[in-house]
Design an enzyme around this catalytic site. Sequence first.
Site, PDB file in Angstrom:
ATOM      1  N   TRP A  14       3.276 -13.027  -0.238  1.00 48.28           N
ATOM      2  CA  TRP A  14       4.234 -12.831  -1.325  1.00 48.28           C
ATOM      3  C   TRP A  14       3.568 -12.314  -2.596  1.00 48.28           C
ATOM      4  O   TRP A  14       4.257 -11.959  -3.558  1.00 48.28           O
ATOM      5  CB  TRP A  14       4.975 -14.143  -1.625  1.00 48.28           C
ATOM      6  CG  TRP A  14       5.852 -14.632  -0.514  1.00 48.28           C
ATOM      7  CD1 TRP A  14       6.106 -14.011   0.678  1.00 48.28           C
ATOM      8  CD2 TRP A  14       6.607 -15.852  -0.486  1.00 48.28           C
ATOM      9  NE1 TRP A  14       6.961 -14.767   1.444  1.00 48.28           N
ATOM     10  CE2 TRP A  14       7.287 -15.902   0.750  1.00 48.28           C
ATOM     11  CE3 TRP A  14       6.768 -16.910  -1.387  1.00 48.28           C
ATOM     12  CZ2 TRP A  14       8.115 -16.971   1.105  1.00 48.28           C
ATOM     13  CZ3 TRP A  14       7.596 -17.977  -1.038  1.00 48.28           C
ATOM     14  CH2 TRP A  14       8.265 -18.005   0.199  1.00 48.28           C
ATOM     15  N   LYS A  15       2.237 -12.338  -2.622  1.00 51.56           N
ATOM     16  CA  LYS A  15       1.486 -11.915  -3.822  1.00 51.56           C
ATOM     17  C   LYS A  15       2.014 -12.660  -5.048  1.00 51.56           C
ATOM     18  O   LYS A  15       2.431 -13.819  -4.918  1.00 51.56           O
ATOM     19  CB  LYS A  15       1.537 -10.388  -3.962  1.00 51.56           C
ATOM     20  CG  LYS A  15       1.086  -9.697  -2.667  1.00 51.56           C
ATOM     21  CD  LYS A  15       0.822  -8.228  -2.794  1.00 51.56           C
ATOM     22  CE  LYS A  15       0.402  -7.671  -1.439  1.00 51.56           C
ATOM     23  NZ  LYS A  15       0.024  -6.265  -1.472  1.00 51.56           N
ATOM     24  N   HIS A 105      -8.654 -10.219   0.378  1.00 47.93           N
ATOM     25  CA  HIS A 105      -7.620  -9.186   0.260  1.00 47.93           C
ATOM     26  C   HIS A 105      -8.139  -8.060  -0.628  1.00 47.93           C
ATOM     27  O   HIS A 105      -8.885  -8.312  -1.581  1.00 47.93           O
ATOM     28  CB  HIS A 105      -6.342  -9.796  -0.322  1.00 47.93           C
ATOM     29  CG  HIS A 105      -5.170  -8.869  -0.237  1.00 47.93           C
ATOM     30  ND1 HIS A 105      -4.973  -7.839  -1.123  1.00 47.93           N
ATOM     31  CD2 HIS A 105      -4.158  -8.791   0.662  1.00 47.93           C
ATOM     32  CE1 HIS A 105      -3.883  -7.175  -0.774  1.00 47.93           C
ATOM     33  NE2 HIS A 105      -3.368  -7.737   0.302  1.00 47.93           N
ATOM     34  N   GLU A 107      -6.830  -6.521  -2.940  1.00 44.68           N
ATOM     35  CA  GLU A 107      -6.539  -6.707  -4.373  1.00 44.68           C
ATOM     36  C   GLU A 107      -7.549  -7.666  -4.999  1.00 44.68           C
ATOM     37  O   GLU A 107      -7.925  -7.513  -6.164  1.00 44.68           O
ATOM     38  CB  GLU A 107      -5.089  -7.197  -4.549  1.00 44.68           C
ATOM     39  CG  GLU A 107      -4.109  -6.059  -4.296  1.00 44.68           C
ATOM     40  CD  GLU A 107      -2.774  -6.471  -3.702  1.00 44.68           C
ATOM     41  OE1 GLU A 107      -2.402  -7.647  -3.798  1.00 44.68           O
ATOM     42  OE2 GLU A 107      -2.112  -5.585  -3.118  1.00 44.68           O
ATOM     43  N   GLU A 177      -6.274  -3.859   6.671  1.00 47.09           N
ATOM     44  CA  GLU A 177      -5.325  -3.338   5.689  1.00 47.09           C
ATOM     45  C   GLU A 177      -5.959  -2.137   4.983  1.00 47.09           C
ATOM     46  O   GLU A 177      -6.719  -2.315   4.019  1.00 47.09           O
ATOM     47  CB  GLU A 177      -4.988  -4.406   4.643  1.00 47.09           C
ATOM     48  CG  GLU A 177      -4.302  -5.622   5.212  1.00 47.09           C
ATOM     49  CD  GLU A 177      -3.475  -6.344   4.156  1.00 47.09           C
ATOM     50  OE1 GLU A 177      -2.284  -6.545   4.398  1.00 47.09           O
ATOM     51  OE2 GLU A 177      -4.014  -6.663   3.080  1.00 47.09           O
ATOM     52  N   GLY A 183       1.323  -1.079  -0.287  1.00 47.01           N
ATOM     53  CA  GLY A 183       2.295  -0.888  -1.362  1.00 47.01           C
ATOM     54  C   GLY A 183       2.612   0.566  -1.665  1.00 47.01           C
ATOM     55  O   GLY A 183       3.213   0.876  -2.688  1.00 47.01           O
ATOM     56  N   SER A 223       2.256  -1.443   4.134  1.00 44.92           N
ATOM     57  CA  SER A 223       3.554  -0.788   4.273  1.00 44.92           C
ATOM     58  C   SER A 223       4.216  -1.030   5.627  1.00 44.92           C
ATOM     59  O   SER A 223       4.882  -0.142   6.166  1.00 44.92           O
ATOM     60  CB  SER A 223       3.450   0.712   3.977  1.00 44.92           C
ATOM     61  OG  SER A 223       3.083   0.917   2.613  1.00 44.92           O
ATOM     62  N   GLY A 245       5.436  -6.341   0.562  1.00 43.55           N
ATOM     63  CA  GLY A 245       6.773  -6.126   0.009  1.00 43.55           C
ATOM     64  C   GLY A 245       7.909  -6.550   0.920  1.00 43.55           C
ATOM     65  O   GLY A 245       8.862  -7.212   0.473  1.00 43.55           O
TER      66      GLY A 245
HETATM   67  P1  13P Z   1       2.698  -4.025   1.523  1.00 44.29           P
HETATM   68  O1  13P Z   1       3.316  -4.508   2.796  1.00 44.29           O
HETATM   69  O2  13P Z   1       3.559  -4.241   0.323  1.00 44.29           O
HETATM   70  O3  13P Z   1       2.157  -2.635   1.644  1.00 44.29           O
HETATM   71  O4  13P Z   1       1.415  -4.986   1.254  1.00 44.29           O
HETATM   72  C1  13P Z   1       0.508  -5.190   2.277  1.00 44.29           C
HETATM   73  C2  13P Z   1      -0.429  -6.267   1.882  1.00 44.29           C
HETATM   74  O5  13P Z   1      -1.240  -6.111   0.997  1.00 44.29           O
HETATM   75  C3  13P Z   1      -0.311  -7.550   2.586  1.00 44.29           C
HETATM   76  O6  13P Z   1      -1.405  -8.376   2.310  1.00 44.29           O
END
Ligand code: 13P
Length: 261
Positions: A14-15, A105, A107, A177, A183, A223, A245
């Site tokens: 869910w970030k 991750h 990020e 990923e 995203g 995505s 997302g």
């Molecule tokens: P999205 O599905 O929004 O591209 O994000 C992927 C993600 O970073 C899951 O950890």
Amino acid sequence: MAAPSRKPIVAGNWKMNLDGAKARALTAAVAGRQAEAAGVELVLCPPALYASAVADALGLKGGVGPSGVALGGQNMHDKQSGAYTGEVAAGMLRDVGCRYVILGHSERRSLFGETDGQVNAKVKAALAAGLVPIVCVGESLQERESGRTESVVSEQVLASLAGIPAVELGRIVVAYEPVWAIGTGKVATPQQAQDVHALIRALLSRLSSPEVAATIRLQYGGSVKPDNAADLAACTDIDGALVGGASLQADDFLAIARAFG
Ligand code: 13P
């Protein structure tokens, strides 16, 4: 399609989204419809602050609730306790009912400067606390375009998982990923994803054994949506998805999970 020895696993990252009320409502919606994705392990990874609320909504006791939906953290510190303002320890995640924790991750790596060495320390701390790490790896667009995908992913896998005994490696999940797919709406093609997943499984085989590597679940993330999940799920070495997302809506998240069932 995942081999029979590997139960598909679809996790929602869910970030830093939702609030308490929305987190509870989404949890109730997913847990109430878990049967739609029978045979698939579902994991919800809310912001740490809402982990307890999600655990309550799942009715978790000792990490297990009636729906079978599991709880995961998005990050943790590698130390058990101490003067680390703003951080969360593995034991705390366990304490509120987490079974999983996302580590490394992209990020965390790109925005917070996390290194493979730190990810490695976190993986060891998570395993020691009884959590299952979901270890994320993936190349940037520039790295892919300069033909460095294999070397970048290999380095991340080998360094993030260095020094972990084979028996422990058998418990982890690895998420591929590609940074350029996160995203952006640009999903990797099934062939691109499968190629890297096969590479990751070969590396895991080197770190443990072919038998252990054959049991380790590999998720694709970046995505993933209801309309591309089935093609990804059809790949030999793709055992689930790490969804950003699309995990914020029960309909989409469950549609993705069904594709892996
Ligand atoms: P999205 O599905 O929004 O591209 O994000 C992927 C993600 O970073 C899951 O950890």
